[in-house]
Design a protein around this motif. Structure first.
Motif, PDB file in Angstrom:
ATOM      1  N   VAL A 149       0.920  -1.035  -0.088  1.00 22.28           N
ATOM      2  CA  VAL A 149       0.009  -0.144  -0.006  1.00 22.28           C
ATOM      3  C   VAL A 149       0.894   1.371   0.162  1.00 22.28           C
ATOM      4  O   VAL A 149       1.715   1.370   0.834  1.00 22.28           O
ATOM      5  N   THR A 151       0.180   5.020   0.259  1.00 27.31           N
ATOM      6  CA  THR A 151      -0.866   6.201   0.307  1.00 27.31           C
ATOM      7  C   THR A 151      -0.098   7.470  -0.030  1.00 27.31           C
ATOM      8  O   THR A 151       0.997   7.961  -0.129  1.00 27.31           O
ATOM      9  N   ASP A 152      -1.183   7.958  -1.042  1.00 24.12           N
ATOM     10  CA  ASP A 152      -0.839   9.134  -1.869  1.00 24.12           C
ATOM     11  C   ASP A 152      -2.036  10.270  -1.798  1.00 24.12           C
ATOM     12  O   ASP A 152      -1.974  11.062  -2.770  1.00 24.12           O
ATOM     13  N   GLN A 155      -8.008   7.580  -3.133  1.00 19.87           N
ATOM     14  CA  GLN A 155      -8.693   6.309  -2.684  1.00 19.87           C
ATOM     15  C   GLN A 155      -8.532   5.176  -3.866  1.00 19.87           C
ATOM     16  O   GLN A 155      -8.700   5.505  -4.913  1.00 19.87           O
ATOM     17  N   SER A 212      -7.752  13.613  -0.272  1.00 19.96           N
ATOM     18  CA  SER A 212      -7.264  14.102   1.182  1.00 19.96           C
ATOM     19  C   SER A 212      -7.176  15.736   1.215  1.00 19.96           C
ATOM     20  O   SER A 212      -7.125  16.149   2.570  1.00 19.96           O
ATOM     21  N   LEU A 226       1.118  11.360   4.451  1.00 16.95           N
ATOM     22  CA  LEU A 226       1.217  10.188   3.560  1.00 16.95           C
ATOM     23  C   LEU A 226       1.623   9.028   4.597  1.00 16.95           C
ATOM     24  O   LEU A 226       2.510   9.058   5.476  1.00 16.95           O
ATOM     25  N   GLY A 227       1.244   7.639   4.174  1.00 12.36           N
ATOM     26  CA  GLY A 227       1.418   6.597   5.300  1.00 12.36           C
ATOM     27  C   GLY A 227       2.996   6.116   4.889  1.00 12.36           C
ATOM     28  O   GLY A 227       3.351   5.738   5.939  1.00 12.36           O
ATOM     29  N   LYS A 228       3.315   6.243   3.667  1.00 15.92           N
ATOM     30  CA  LYS A 228       4.518   5.659   3.528  1.00 15.92           C
ATOM     31  C   LYS A 228       5.429   6.789   2.756  1.00 15.92           C
ATOM     32  O   LYS A 228       4.806   7.639   2.153  1.00 15.92           O
TER      33      LYS A 228
END
Length: 306
Positions: A149, A151-152, A155, A212, A226-228
């Motif tokens: 995954v 994240t950017d 969705q 977002s 961002l998640g990563k």
DNA sequence: CGGTTTTGACCTGCGC
DNA sequence: GCGCAGGTCAAAACCG
């Protein structure tokens, strides 16, 4: 700046009250008392302070963005140099369909960068079309993290997963699920050389705003989260590597958010980010509202006109 | 219950 | 035409 000097000359509170209105025949008649004049001066001063503060903040942000652009350009030049060296040493082998080759964690080329013979010339327009729409994002993650995954801010709905021949790690296929009509697809696969790096390939362009941004529009957070961490970006022959080993800074968030350097999308992103920074700041909006209402309520102190 | 993920089957393009 | 490999579909499972 012109308006600051204008404010400076017009807001000397030690001077005779309302000197700025001396030239205004209308105000000469209508200002009823010294108290009223003093109150108006105080309000104008507060407005000026707010604007000056905002100006400082915008200048700071401008500097940060300039630094960011400098870093991006440097990294771009460096990576392009590496790309040139690499391609000269390792001529790209023929690949099936319109698929670039991933080597050493970097995108090596897009489809039409590989050697093309004359018989391929008939396919060129299509390939160029694809080239214009494909971009890649490299995300550093924990090697033990198997989620695939990246994240950017958009969705995504996963619609498939495959193990490909040239990479033992599975490749995940995503579609943008924010808008049913959005044609954008994303492929995510671990780098064959560095399992801690996720390579996300984006195909197409979103036909809707970034979710977002909508979500955070009412909040105080000016930066996307961002998640990563995105490690590097590339798009249609332009590849940029970013140093993600540094601690988190404001500029890091901006770096993470950029996908297509130098593209209209990137420029639009910068504009949007600056605009959102301004519009989300309650001080700025209040100051702006005050300034606008002041413009309507007060005549131009220089000309006396409305 | 609706949206998302999983996963085997199917489709499609390409090379031989 | 056949086989291979990448990409997509869709039903079932899963999850909040």
């Amino acid at each position: 700046m012109e308006f600051t000097s204008l404010l400076d000359t017009s807001l000397d509170l030690n001077a005779k009250p309302l000197r700025i209105f001396d030239d205004n025949p209308v105000l000469k008649q209508e200002v009823p008392s010294d108290l009223f004049q003093l109150g108006r001066n105080v309000a104008v001063k507060e407005e000026r302070d707010a604007l000056m503060e905002e100006l400082k903040r915008v200048n700071t942000e401008n500097k940060q963005l300039t630094e960011l652009l400098t870093v991006i350009c440097e990294n771009y030049n460096e990576l392009q140099k590496q790309l040139t060296e690499y391609t000269s040493k390792n001529p790209a082998s023929k690949k099936r369909k319109a698929e670039g080759i991933i080597k050493n964690g970097n995108r090596v080329n897009s489809p039409d960068e590989s050697s093309s013979s004359d018989e391929d010339s008939s396919k060129k327009p299509k390939e160029e079309h694809i080239k214009a729409q494909i971009s890649r994002v490299y995300a550093r993650t924990e090697a033990s993290d198997t989620s695939l995954v990246v994240t950017d801010g958009y969705q995504w709905r996963k619609y498939g997963q495959k193990v490909t021949r040239d990479n033992p790690s599975p490749r995940a296929y995503f579609k943008c699920s924010f808008a049913p009509t959005c044609p954008v697809k994303k492929k995510v696969q671990r780098s064959i050389d560095d399992q801690s790096i996720l390579v996300a390939s984006y195909e197409g362009e979103h036909n809707h705003p970034q979710p977002s941004k909508i979500e955070t529009a009412s909040g105080s957070n000016r930066c996307m989260t961002l998640g990563k961490t995105l490690a590097s970006v590339s798009s249609s022959g332009a590849t940029v590597a970013l140093d993600l080993t540094k601690p988190k800074q404001n500029t890091d968030n901006a770096r993470n958010s950029i996908r297509k350097i130098g593209s209209p999308e990137f420029q639009q992103y910068l504009v949007e980010r600056m605009a959102s920074s301004l519009t989300k700041d309650p001080n700025f909006t209040a100051s702006l509202a005050a300034a606008i209402s002041g413009k309507f309520l007060h005549p131009n102190p220089q000309t006396g006109k409305w």
